[in-house]
Design an enzyme around this catalytic site. Structure first.
Site, PDB file in Angstrom:
ATOM      1  N   GLY A   1      30.769 -28.325   5.924  1.00  0.00           N
ATOM      2  CA  GLY A   1      31.853 -27.387   6.188  1.00  0.00           C
ATOM      3  C   GLY A   1      33.108 -27.641   5.366  1.00  0.00           C
TER       4      GLY A   1
ATOM      5  CB  SER B  25      29.282 -27.311   1.146  1.00  0.00           C
ATOM      6  OG  SER B  25      30.295 -27.702   2.059  1.00  0.00           O
TER       7      SER B  25
ATOM      8  CG  ASN C 100      23.164 -25.692  12.628  1.00  0.00           C
ATOM      9  OD1 ASN C 100      23.229 -25.061  13.683  1.00  0.00           O
ATOM     10  ND2 ASN C 100      23.579 -26.947  12.523  1.00  0.00           N
ATOM     11  CD1 TRP C 101      23.486 -18.726  11.991  1.00  0.00           C
ATOM     12  CD2 TRP C 101      22.907 -17.545  13.806  1.00  0.00           C
ATOM     13  NE1 TRP C 101      22.939 -17.540  11.560  1.00  0.00           N
ATOM     14  CE2 TRP C 101      22.574 -16.796  12.658  1.00  0.00           C
ATOM     15  CE3 TRP C 101      22.628 -16.999  15.064  1.00  0.00           C
ATOM     16  CZ2 TRP C 101      21.983 -15.539  12.726  1.00  0.00           C
ATOM     17  CZ3 TRP C 101      22.041 -15.742  15.133  1.00  0.00           C
ATOM     18  CH2 TRP C 101      21.724 -15.017  13.982  1.00  0.00           C
ATOM     19  CE  LYS C 102      27.127 -26.598  11.375  1.00  0.00           C
ATOM     20  NZ  LYS C 102      28.003 -27.463  10.627  1.00  0.00           N
TER      21      LYS C 102
ATOM     22  N   GLY D 211      24.846 -24.270   7.244  1.00  0.00           N
ATOM     23  CA  GLY D 211      25.742 -23.774   8.278  1.00  0.00           C
ATOM     24  C   GLY D 211      26.366 -22.446   7.882  1.00  0.00           C
ATOM     25  N   GLY D 212      27.598 -22.516   7.376  1.00  0.00           N
ATOM     26  CA  GLY D 212      28.417 -21.331   7.078  1.00  0.00           C
ATOM     27  C   GLY D 212      27.685 -20.211   6.351  1.00  0.00           C
TER      28      GLY D 212
ATOM     29  CD  GLU E 129      28.817 -29.807  13.274  1.00  0.00           C
ATOM     30  OE1 GLU E 129      28.150 -29.017  13.950  1.00  0.00           O
ATOM     31  OE2 GLU E 129      29.127 -29.588  12.077  1.00  0.00           O
TER      32      GLU E 129
ATOM     33  CG  HIS F  55      24.300 -31.278  13.235  1.00  0.00           C
ATOM     34  ND1 HIS F  55      25.657 -31.461  13.091  1.00  0.00           N
ATOM     35  CD2 HIS F  55      23.918 -30.485  12.221  1.00  0.00           C
ATOM     36  CE1 HIS F  55      26.064 -30.770  12.025  1.00  0.00           C
ATOM     37  NE2 HIS F  55      25.039 -30.177  11.480  1.00  0.00           N
TER      38      HIS F  55
ATOM     39  CD  GLU G  66      23.095 -31.172   7.968  1.00  0.00           C
ATOM     40  OE1 GLU G  66      23.108 -30.042   7.474  1.00  0.00           O
ATOM     41  OE2 GLU G  66      23.460 -31.418   9.119  1.00  0.00           O
TER      42      GLU G  66
HETATM   43  P1  13P Z   1      27.782 -26.121   6.154  1.00  0.00           P
HETATM   44  O1  13P Z   1      26.635 -25.511   5.379  1.00  0.00           O
HETATM   45  O2  13P Z   1      28.682 -25.115   6.785  1.00  0.00           O
HETATM   46  O3  13P Z   1      28.499 -27.157   5.342  1.00  0.00           O
HETATM   47  O4  13P Z   1      27.110 -26.909   7.394  1.00  0.00           O
HETATM   48  C1  13P Z   1      26.090 -27.796   7.144  1.00  0.00           C
HETATM   49  C2  13P Z   1      25.477 -28.177   8.425  1.00  0.00           C
HETATM   50  O5  13P Z   1      26.072 -28.885   9.215  1.00  0.00           O
HETATM   51  C3  13P Z   1      24.134 -27.649   8.724  1.00  0.00           C
HETATM   52  O6  13P Z   1      23.574 -28.307   9.811  1.00  0.00           O
END
Ligand code: 13P
Length: 238
Positions: free
Chosen positions: A170, A202, A9-11, A223-224, A97, A95, A164
């Site tokens: 993150g 993470s 997920n590149w956000k 994500g990251g 967020e 999500h 999640e």
């Molecule tokens: P991270 O892997 O950066 O913790 O993010 C998780 C996430 O929100 C994937 O949708």
């Protein structure tokens, strides 16, 4: 036997050039994935066309959100059919967020998922408790309610759920394998053993194998660690 599904997920990261660089770089790398593992990236909508032109065949494209409506006067929104016309297969919905910053409710998440399925996209429906809820031992109660309301009336063979925990996103704090397994097992127990359930929060190349070895964890939403080519490859390689 359920398949495995790993989606980056590149956000809100990477412009057009950075998207091109990622795909050019990955196309030159040699790596092997398990034939039963589905993998892809949830790309910012504006870069989906660039992504679709340069991606390798096996890589699936996901969007990060969709409109609950088919078309019409919804300024700024993008519909399922628009995404589908660019080769999108999956769509991340609800999500944490979006739930936190865009006030999405279980009801909205459900309507978006219904619309996605109707238009042939596979929703990846996100659920997860906050730190407060986790510390107050309310995880199952909170996640149970999110599942019940967000998945209402959906065909469970046409969706993916991503568990999640908000406190693990993150933060570098991954849930323990046992804890992630316990909640994913709980989700299976209140839905169907056929449902694909990802863990997210993470995840990286060092912990993904142990997470995927848990009997109720069928993949990861990352994500990251999905932003750089080498670390993305470390997630999806055998
Ligand atoms: P991270 O892997 O950066 O913790 O993010 C998780 C996430 O929100 C994937 O949708």
């Amino acid at each position: 036997m359920r398949k495995k599904i790993i989606i980056g997920n590149w956000k809100m990261n990477k412009d057009k050039k950075e998207t091109e660089n990622f795909l050019n770089e990955i196309s030159k790398k040699k790596f092997e994935t398990d034939k039963d593992t589905i993998y892809g990236i949830a790309v910012p909508s504006i870069n989906i066309e660039t992504f679709s032109l340069l991606k390798t065949n096996e890589m699936k494209i996901s969007s990060q959100d969709i409109s609950q409506f088919d078309s019409g006067a919804y300024t700024g929104e993008i519909s399922s059919s628009m995404l589908k016309s660019f080769g999108v297969t999956y769509v991340v919905i609800g999500h944490s967020e979006r739930r936190a910053y865009h006030f999405e409710t279980n009801k909205t998440v459900n309507l978006k998922a219904v619309n996605a399925i109707k238009n042939g996209l596979v929703p990846i429906i996100c659920v997860g408790e906050t730190l407060d809820e986790y510390e107050n031992k309310q995880s199952k109660e909170v996640v149970g309610k999110q599942i019940k309301e967000s998945l209402k009336g959906l065909d469970l063979s046409k969706i993916v759920v991503a568990y999640e925990p908000v406190w693990a996103i993150g933060t570098g704090k991954t849930a323990t394998f046992e804890y992630a397994q316990e909640i994913c097992e709980f989700i299976h127990s209140i839905t169907s053993k056929e449902l694909l359930i990802q863990y997210g929060g993470s995840v990286n190349g060092s912990n993904i194998k142990d997470l995927l070895n848990q009997p109720d964890i069928d993949g990861a939403l990352v994500g990251g660690a999905s932003l750089e080519v080498d670390s993305f490859i470390s997630l999806i390689s055998k």
